[in-house]
Motif scaffolding. Sequence first.
Motif, PDB file in Angstrom:
ATOM      1  N   UNK A  18      40.255  25.040  52.426  1.00  0.00           N
ATOM      2  CA  UNK A  18      38.834  25.139  52.063  1.00  0.00           C
ATOM      3  C   UNK A  18      38.211  26.330  52.795  1.00  0.00           C
ATOM      4  N   UNK A  19      38.626  26.571  54.036  1.00  0.00           N
ATOM      5  CA  UNK A  19      38.130  27.731  54.788  1.00  0.00           C
ATOM      6  C   UNK A  19      38.630  29.029  54.153  1.00  0.00           C
ATOM      7  N   UNK A  20      39.849  29.024  53.637  1.00  0.00           N
ATOM      8  CA  UNK A  20      40.380  30.212  52.968  1.00  0.00           C
ATOM      9  C   UNK A  20      39.594  30.466  51.676  1.00  0.00           C
ATOM     10  N   UNK A  21      39.291  29.407  50.924  1.00  0.00           N
ATOM     11  CA  UNK A  21      38.490  29.563  49.706  1.00  0.00           C
ATOM     12  C   UNK A  21      37.120  30.151  50.036  1.00  0.00           C
ATOM     13  N   UNK A  22      36.490  29.662  51.089  1.00  0.00           N
ATOM     14  CA  UNK A  22      35.177  30.173  51.495  1.00  0.00           C
ATOM     15  C   UNK A  22      35.276  31.638  51.913  1.00  0.00           C
ATOM     16  N   UNK A  23      36.378  32.003  52.569  1.00  0.00           N
ATOM     17  CA  UNK A  23      36.594  33.396  52.964  1.00  0.00           C
ATOM     18  C   UNK A  23      36.729  34.283  51.728  1.00  0.00           C
ATOM     19  N   UNK A  24      37.494  33.842  50.747  1.00  0.00           N
ATOM     20  CA  UNK A  24      37.605  34.607  49.507  1.00  0.00           C
ATOM     21  C   UNK A  24      36.223  34.840  48.897  1.00  0.00           C
ATOM     22  N   UNK A  25      35.450  33.784  48.753  1.00  0.00           N
ATOM     23  CA  UNK A  25      34.137  33.909  48.121  1.00  0.00           C
ATOM     24  C   UNK A  25      33.247  34.876  48.904  1.00  0.00           C
ATOM     25  N   UNK A  26      33.204  34.721  50.201  1.00  0.00           N
ATOM     26  CA  UNK A  26      32.354  35.592  51.026  1.00  0.00           C
ATOM     27  C   UNK A  26      32.780  37.052  50.930  1.00  0.00           C
ATOM     28  N   UNK A  27      34.088  37.293  51.011  1.00  0.00           N
ATOM     29  CA  UNK A  27      34.543  38.683  50.966  1.00  0.00           C
ATOM     30  C   UNK A  27      34.336  39.283  49.583  1.00  0.00           C
ATOM     31  N   UNK A  28      34.563  38.523  48.528  1.00  0.00           N
ATOM     32  CA  UNK A  28      34.314  39.045  47.180  1.00  0.00           C
ATOM     33  C   UNK A  28      32.851  39.425  47.017  1.00  0.00           C
ATOM     34  N   UNK A  29      31.955  38.554  47.431  1.00  0.00           N
ATOM     35  CA  UNK A  29      30.523  38.825  47.237  1.00  0.00           C
ATOM     36  C   UNK A  29      30.039  39.987  48.095  1.00  0.00           C
ATOM     37  N   UNK A  30      30.721  40.254  49.189  1.00  0.00           N
ATOM     38  CA  UNK A  30      30.349  41.373  50.052  1.00  0.00           C
ATOM     39  C   UNK A  30      31.056  42.659  49.618  1.00  0.00           C
ATOM     40  N   UNK A  31      32.377  42.611  49.539  1.00  0.00           N
ATOM     41  CA  UNK A  31      33.165  43.813  49.246  1.00  0.00           C
ATOM     42  C   UNK A  31      32.920  44.356  47.846  1.00  0.00           C
ATOM     43  N   UNK A  32      32.672  43.459  46.895  1.00  0.00           N
ATOM     44  CA  UNK A  32      32.534  43.888  45.511  1.00  0.00           C
ATOM     45  C   UNK A  32      31.091  43.919  45.022  1.00  0.00           C
ATOM     46  N   UNK A  33      30.146  43.745  45.935  1.00  0.00           N
ATOM     47  CA  UNK A  33      28.721  43.706  45.581  1.00  0.00           C
ATOM     48  C   UNK A  33      28.300  44.889  44.711  1.00  0.00           C
ATOM     49  N   UNK A  34      28.742  46.078  45.046  1.00  0.00           N
ATOM     50  CA  UNK A  34      28.362  47.270  44.281  1.00  0.00           C
ATOM     51  C   UNK A  34      29.481  47.752  43.352  1.00  0.00           C
ATOM     52  N   UNK A  35      30.569  46.963  43.255  1.00  0.00           N
ATOM     53  CA  UNK A  35      31.720  47.397  42.470  1.00  0.00           C
ATOM     54  C   UNK A  35      31.950  46.580  41.203  1.00  0.00           C
TER      55      UNK A  35
END
Length: 165
Positions: A18-35
Motif C-alpha cells: 500500500x505504501x508502494x502504491x501511494x509512492x507511485x501515485x505521489x511520484x506520478x502526480x509530481x513528476x508528470x504534472x507538466x508532462x
Amino acid sequence: MTGAAVTVRPARIDDDFAAVQALYLRTWRTAYRDLLPAGFLGQLSVTSWHPQQRWQRTFLAITAGGQIVGVCSYGPGRQPERQGWGEIYSLYVDPDFEGQGIGGQLFTAAIKQLQSDYTKLYLIVLTNNQTARTFYAHHGFHAVGAAEDTDTPFGTIHEITYTKE
C-alpha cells in the motif's frame, strides 16, 4: 547496497505494498504534472498500480526508519518485437528524496539483475521527460526508432524506446 541514507534491497512478499502504491501515485502526480494531461493524472488512484504482482522483480529504497522512498520494477520484455529482452518497467523516487542518488542505486540494482538473464535491455519513456531521458542516457541507454503516440480520452501521450545492448 546502501547510500544516500537508504538501503536498496529486493522487495519481499511481506513489504507494505500500500505504501508502494501511494509512492507511485505521489511520484506520478509530481513528476508528470507538466508532462501528461491533467485529466489523465486526475483519474489515477492508488489502485491504479498493483506492485504486489511484481514483488519478485522489484527493488525498494527504504530509509532507516522503514519508509519506502523509491521503487524500480523490471522483468522480461513486454513488447512483441523485443521478446527475449529485459525491460525496466518503472523507476520512481519520492519527490522529497530526489537528487540523492537513490534512483541511480535502484536502476543499477535492476540493471545488474536483468543482465544476469538478458543481453539486451530496454525501457519506454515519455518523449517530453528530458530529465529521465538524460538519466537513462547517462546509464548507457540510447533512443531508438520514432516516438510512438498513444491516444487517450485525455490527449495523446508520446513515448520513445531506449535500449542498451
